[in-house]
Each structure stands twice: as C-alpha cells, then as structure tokens.
Scaffold this active site. Structure first.
Site, PDB file in Angstrom:
ATOM      1  CD  GLU A   1      -5.709  -5.653   4.683  1.00 26.00           C
ATOM      2  OE1 GLU A   1      -5.415  -5.650   3.475  1.00 26.00           O
ATOM      3  OE2 GLU A   1      -6.343  -4.736   5.223  1.00 26.00           O
TER       4      GLU A   1
ATOM      5  CG  HIS B   1       1.197   5.772  -2.639  1.00 24.59           C
ATOM      6  ND1 HIS B   1       0.225   6.248  -1.797  1.00 24.59           N
ATOM      7  CD2 HIS B   1       0.662   4.695  -3.250  1.00 24.59           C
ATOM      8  CE1 HIS B   1      -0.860   5.498  -1.910  1.00 24.59           C
ATOM      9  NE2 HIS B   1      -0.622   4.555  -2.783  1.00 24.59           N
TER      10      HIS B   1
END
Length: 769
Positions: A495, A705
């Site tokens: 991506e 994260h």
C-alpha cells in the site's frame, strides 16, 4: 447568556503536537522542548477563544496523548507492571510507557489496552482496575494547566472526566467484582483534585459524564446520584457543569434532573427532542442553567443559524437569557482545526463548511443574534448563513440520479454468497493450498519518509507519473521479496501508493472532497484526514487493480487485494447530512463491489475488505442497534458477495468489543476475519469462542500500536491460547493491524518471529496428528 465550549483540538493547526511527540520518542528533541511545544499549543488555543469571545473556556482538555490516560495517571491508577517506572525521575516516561509500552535497557513492558471512545474514531487508553484497587492524587496536570491559563489573564473552566464515566470506561483485571464498586475509594481522591482546583481559583468545573448516553443499570444510576449529591454538598460554592454528549440522556434523564448541578449540557445535534423533554419535565428545576450544544462538534457542516435560533429561543422563552448558554454539542476534539488553511477546496463546497475555529465563531455569533438580532452586522451574518444553507440543498454537485437508481434496484441476491461457508472453504483450500496456521499481514507496510516524499513530490508535480510509478513498483517488489524470504503464506503489496485507508479511496470516488490540513486525532500522535462526503458516491474507474495485479505478477504466492469497506469509509469520513447514512453507505458499497469484481477478474484470489469501524458505528443505546446493524451488514455484503465461491473474502476489525454483536459479525459471512487480540491477551477472542464462530479467524499476535517487538515465546503463548479456544484448522496468524506506522527494522524482526512461531506450531501439530 454565556458561550460554552466543551473542548478544543489539541494537535495544533498543522499537527505540531504529533511532530513534537514523535521527535521526543526518537530522542531528536529534549523533554524541555517537547513540553515547550505543547505549552505553545495550549496557550494559542486559550488566547484564540478568549479573543473571539468564549465565556467558558475549557482547560485540561489538552493532552500529550490521551485525556483518559491523563486521569488514570492523575488518580494513581497504575498497573503493577509499571512499578519499576514509578520512581523514574521523568514521569513522562511512565506516561508514555502506559500508552505505548516500553522495550529498552532490560525493561520490556506491554502497553495498556486501547479502544474506541464511544462511537467515535478516537481511541482512548483503557484504565485497568482490580478488586483491591487504591487511588492516590499522583499528578496535578489539571491544576497546573488552570494556573497556566490564569497567568495569561484567562480564567478557564477545568474539564474532568466524571468519576462514574471514568470507572465505566475501564476494565476489571480479575473476576467476581464490578469496577463501579470502586466508587467509594475513588471519590475521596477525586475530591482532592477538585479541592485543589477550587483553591487555585476555579469557579466552574465541567464534569464529563458521557456514560449517561448509554443504558445504565440502576446501580450505575445510583452511582451518578451519589457522586453529584456528595460533590455538591462537599463543595457548596462550586458551579458544577454536568456535560453529556453523543446522544440523549434517555432513561437516565429522571436521575439527572434531580441532581444538584449548576448547569446541564445537552447535545442538541444528536438529540434535538430532548430539549422539549427537559423543559416539560416535572423534575426539571427551572433554576438550572441549560447549556445548549447546537454547534456540531463531530461534523464539518456550517451551522444552520435559523434552526439553532429556534432551539435557543425556545429555551430562553421559558428560562430567560441568563439561564441559557450556547455551545458545541461535544468537544471539538473530533473536528479539524481551521478552514481558512484550505486553499484548494472548491469554493462551492468550502462555503458549506465550518472547522473548529469557525465553529467557535458560530457559537459567538449565535449569542450575538439572540442578544442583538437587529444590528446590521447580525442581520447580514444571518442572511449569508441562510444563503449558504440554501445553496447546499439545491446544488447540482450533490445529486446523481444514476447512483440513486442503482441503490433503489438492490435485491437480497446482491448481498448473498452463492454457497455456504463450508462449501466455499473446501474450494478455497484446494485452490490456495495453504498450510495449517497460514500467515499473513493486515495490509500496509512501513511508510518511510522516502515513500511519503515521493507521494508529496508527485502531487506537487515535481516528479512525473512514470517516475512515481517506478518508485512504487520498486518498493512493492522489495516488499514482496521480503515477505517471500521469511515465508509468509499470503502476501500483500504494501500500500505504498496510499496516503490513508479511507482517503485513498475517496480521492478516486465521485461525491468526495478533500482537505490539506483537515487533520483529526485518532490516538496518541496518530492523526487522520477524513474525506468529506458531500454528494452521491460512485466509482468511475478501477482504484487498486493495477498495483495488486503487478504485485501478483512478481510471485506465485497469493497476494491479497486490499480494500476499505463501505461502513468504515462512511464512519471515517465527514458524511453529508441531507440523506440517511444507510443510503450513503449502500452507494459506497456498490462502488467497492465494482472494485472487488475487477480484482477477481484480474486473477486475485484473496480479497480483504477492512471494516474496523462496524462496532464503532453501533448506536449507544441497544434499542437502536438492530436498525443500524441491518444496513451495515447489508452494505458489507453488497460489497463482498458478487464473487465466486473460490475467491476468499477477508475482513479486518480492530480495537472493538464483539460480545454483544457477535451474531452480526458472523452474519457478514467473511471467509476469514482478522481481529486485534494481543493487548487483551486473547480476551477479545472469547466472544468468538462462546458463539462458536463458524468461519476462519486470525487473532492478532503482534501489537503494532506499540514500538515493542514481541518475542517468539510471547507469540507462541498467544497462539497456543488461541489453539485451546478455536479449531486449529480455522486459525490464521497475523499482526493486530496494518504496519504503516512502524519502522522497517522492528517490522522485519517482529514478522520473522511471527512466521517462525507459526512454522514451529505447524510442525508440532502435524507430529501430534
């Protein structure tokens, strides 16, 4: 009459806080400079609000990472695993370790859980409670920031998360108790903080209790009553502002109306009808001030002054001007900051919008329109506002009859797969030939500075399309080769051409507009730039096929087509307010369906349609759930159900609780669902186990994260826990989420651990078999 702002964005107009935080984490700037940068943002916010004319200016709405984490630290509610950090001479290390985890100099501590703040895309850090929990006033951030504003000559209104909401936002870390039982231990310490604020000179304190929009139990309602009766009796001269937002008070209204509070805040954007309910209620004390949240804190459309003035005047006619305040529906945390920074938005669309600064101006203008409606300035402002509202409703930019017709012709067949999952699973196993514990990633790979610079240069015309394409192709090939080298079973192209999982698609769809500086905080330093859906949505050309097909041409291993689902595109955009969200979602679903079919035609055998926002979009009251779930599920299935049985459909959801909607998650009928489970130590998997979820599952084993790199042993423990809960032939191995925000060295090391662990377990189970 006063103007009342519930909260203001804290990231800075050009994401100055993000840049400062990330520089501090990388040791590129000192703690002193980081705190200096944060202070500059806070003070700019206060000065702007003061100069524009806000009467009740919030303080303690600023946060270096998360306001729930701020209160968690303030009240000394620190999980035991951080004990070694408590005595650190820099308390910010403890704060950031709780948010992000820490892995250095012999320390290896996991981060606290993170989940969605009610039905928004903001993520908060989840407080952890145990039965013998103690609290202590460990931090005076709220007091210090009040004093800081006072030094500027600005007397602010401190904002605190209410005690009951704070407890309900958390989680129990042991069984056989409920966190609401901790209220008696919490209140004395909480009241110490309130006392410190009063001693510093605070006249008003805003207590945010958005739990009041949920279906509270009798015990929880009693906790609210106890809290505010005790608070009022302990501090009789304090002017308590009880703030609720995101919906009505609902079944909690009678409880709330009996509370001894100075002012009651209403979200009149999400729930206009509650104003009549309150004004007509026998329990309502007419001496209580009503703060009317008429300015939408969560969307970007210009306020309709005529509509807002009707609501304000209704309250004024009964209570008088002195007992009515005008404000935002909720904190402007959820709004981009300044429309004036946008130089490229089409004028026709820009005239319909208001960002945080403009919303503050609207609040002040509405007060002026009530106080002095006949001044030339106010008459002119009202006329201009009315004309903008009319222009929007009649604009030809908004409507596309072809799209409307296509939605009207949808049938049940458009949202049904050809065969049941077991039959599809057999075909897919035969074609894809995947091993036990197949490994994959969620989609994105690290977006380095060089990748972002290429995209920026291309948009500015500094490099050609050919040069840009070659750079992206090179990055894709390198990523494919890395994935092959470590042995991933289903690959992704990475991506690198995408700026954001929603914005990228919106830029290629009709009916969307985009900003340059419309950033909104998602969590910590992570900011998103939501697209603006202003009109009917359609797809004019394929959006992802070329890059995915190119990646597949480089390898014989399956490469996933990566798409964002219709519900997530809807939820993570600023959505038009002139038609139902269900209709807009189905328009997006049809556009994604076209893309899915084009990917399949190009030979892509695995297609992932990410829907991390389905749980987020769930209404806050159970009575409203089913209507939402009906159209949300239908929209996903419209996008995914046109393919052959042999095409494997994946979906991804993260940072959500699934227990109460697991049947709806199953109804999506995705062949594989990947979910976040590493921070919860697989607890989020329980819902799928209890339900006996029939399809395949990838429980995340790598918390992306956090900068921590999970060890092979850590991943193995998580996977073995999953194996004890699920059929092993249904388990996939993957990270919690996309790897866009991570660096390459940690990504390579973590994924190598992930793949090697899956191979180890594969061998063990095959030997046992």
């Amino acid at each position: 009459m006063k103007t009342n702002l519930l909260g203001y964005p804290r990231i800075g107009s050009k994401r100055e806080l993000k840049k400062s935080s990330e520089a501090y984490w990388k040791h590129d700037i000192t703690l002193e400079n980081h705190l200096k940068n944060a202070k500059a943002i806070r003070q700019d916010n206060w000065i702007f609000q003061d100069e524009i004319g806000i009467d009740l200016i919030p303080s303690n709405d600023f946060s270096l990472y998360d306001h729930v984490l701020d209160l968690t630290l303030t009240l000394g509610c620190i999980p035991e695993r951080y004990n070694n950090l408590k005595l650190n001479e820099n308390p910010l290390d403890l704060y950031y370790a709780m948010a992000r985890g820490i892995q250095k100099e012999g320390l290896d501590v996991t981060a606290m859980e993170m989940t969605k703040w009610f039905d928004t895309n903001y993520h908060y850090i989840v407080p952890e409670f145990h039965k013998n929990q103690t609290f202590e006033l460990l931090n005076l951030k709220a007091v210090n920031e009040f004093k800081e504003a006072l030094e500027l000559g600005i007397k602010t209104k401190p904002v605190l998360i209410g005690p009951v909401t704070f407890l309900l936002l958390g989680k129990e870390t042991e069984h056989n108790f409920h966190r609401i039982e901790l209220l008696d231990k919490l209140l004395p310490v909480y009241f110490q903080l309130v006392e410190q604020l009063i001693n510093a000179g605070a006249e008003y304190i805003q207590f945010d209790e958005p739990c009041l929009v949920t279906d509270l139990s009798i015990t929880e309602q009693q906790a609210i009553t106890k809290t505010y009766i005790t608070l009022a009796s302990t501090f009789p001269n304090l002017k308590i502002i009880l703030a609720n937002y995101f919906d009505c008070y609902g079944t909690n209204l009678k409880t709330v109306l009996k509370l001894p509070v100075h002012a009651l805040h209403l979200d009149l954007v999400r729930c206009t009808l509650q104003l009549d309910d309150i004004l007509n209620a026998d329990e309502f004390n007419k001496k209580t001030i009503l703060s009317l949240g008429v300015i939408d804190g969560r969307n970007i459309w210009k306020n309709d002054f005529e509509h807002s003035l009707k609501l304000i005047k209704k309250a004024v006619n009964i209570l008088g001007k002195d007992s009515v305040w005008i404000g935002s529906s909720c904190s402007l945390l959820h709004s981009p900051i300044d429309l004036n920074l946008e130089q490229k938005l089409p004028t026709d669309i820009k005239q319909w919008l208001a960002f945080a600064k403009q919303k503050v101006e609207e609040i002040v203008r509405l007060k002026a329109l009530v106080i002095d409606p006949n001044s030339d300035e106010n008459i002119t402002a009202l006329k201009a506002n009315k004309q903008s509202i009319v222009n929007k409703s009649t604009s030809e930019l908004i409507h596309n009859e072809t799209v409307k017709h296509r939605v009207s012709k949808l049938t049940a067949q458009d949202s049904s797969r050809q065969s049941a999952f077991k039959f599809r699973q057999s075909q897919q196993k035969s074609i894809l030939n995947l091993p036990l514990f197949p490994t994959t990633t969620i989609g994105s790979f690290p977006q380095t500075k060089s990748v972002r610079s290429w995209r920026s240069k291309f948009k500015k015309g500094e490099i050609s399309q050919t040069e840009y394409n070659q750079l992206i192709q090179d990055e894709i090939e390198e990523t494919i080769r890395f994935q092959e080298s470590i042995g991933l079973d289903v690959l992704v192209h990475g991506e690198f051409e995408r700026n954001d999982m929603v914005e990228y698609f919106g830029e290629q769809l009709k009916g969307f507009a985009f900003t340059n500086f419309g950033w909104v905080q998602s969590y910590g330093s992570r900011c998103v730039k939501p697209p603006i859906i202003f009109g009917d949505v359609s797809r004019e050309h394929p959006m992802t096929v070329n890059w995915t097909a190119y990646a597949q041409s480089l390898t014989d291993i399956p490469v996933k087509g990566m798409l964002t689902g219709p519900v997530t595109i809807l939820q993570w955009s600023f959505v038009r307010n002139d038609q139902s969200r269900a209709t807009t979602c189905k328009q997006i679903a049809l556009a994604i369906r076209d893309e899915v079919l084009d990917l399949e035609s190009a030979g892509v055998k695995v297609i992932q349609i990410d829907e991390p926002a389905i749980r987020e979009g769930l209404p806050l009251r159970k009575a409203d759930w089913q209507a939402y779930l009906n159209w949300a599920i239908e929209s996903f299935k419209i996008s995914s159900c046109g393919v052959a049985d042999s095409t494997q459909i994946h979906t991804h959801m993260c940072y959500s609780e699934f227990n109460d909607i697991i049947d709806s998650v199953a109804a999506l009928d995705a062949d594989v669902i990947t979910i976040e489970t590493s921070r919860s130590n697989m607890e989020l998997l329980d819902a799928f186990v209890d339900y006996k979820y029939p399809n395949e599952i990838g429980p995340g084993v790598y918390d992306i994260h956090s900068p921590r790199i999970p060890s092979s042993e850590e991943i193995e423990l998580l996977l073995k826990k999953a194996c004890n809960l699920l059929p092993i032939e249904h388990i996939w191995v993957n990270p919690d989420c996309g790897l866009k925000t991570r660096d390459w060295p940690e990504t390579k090391k973590a994924l190598t651990h992930l793949v090697n662990t899956a191979k180890k377990l594969r061998a063990e189970f095959q030997i046992e078999a």
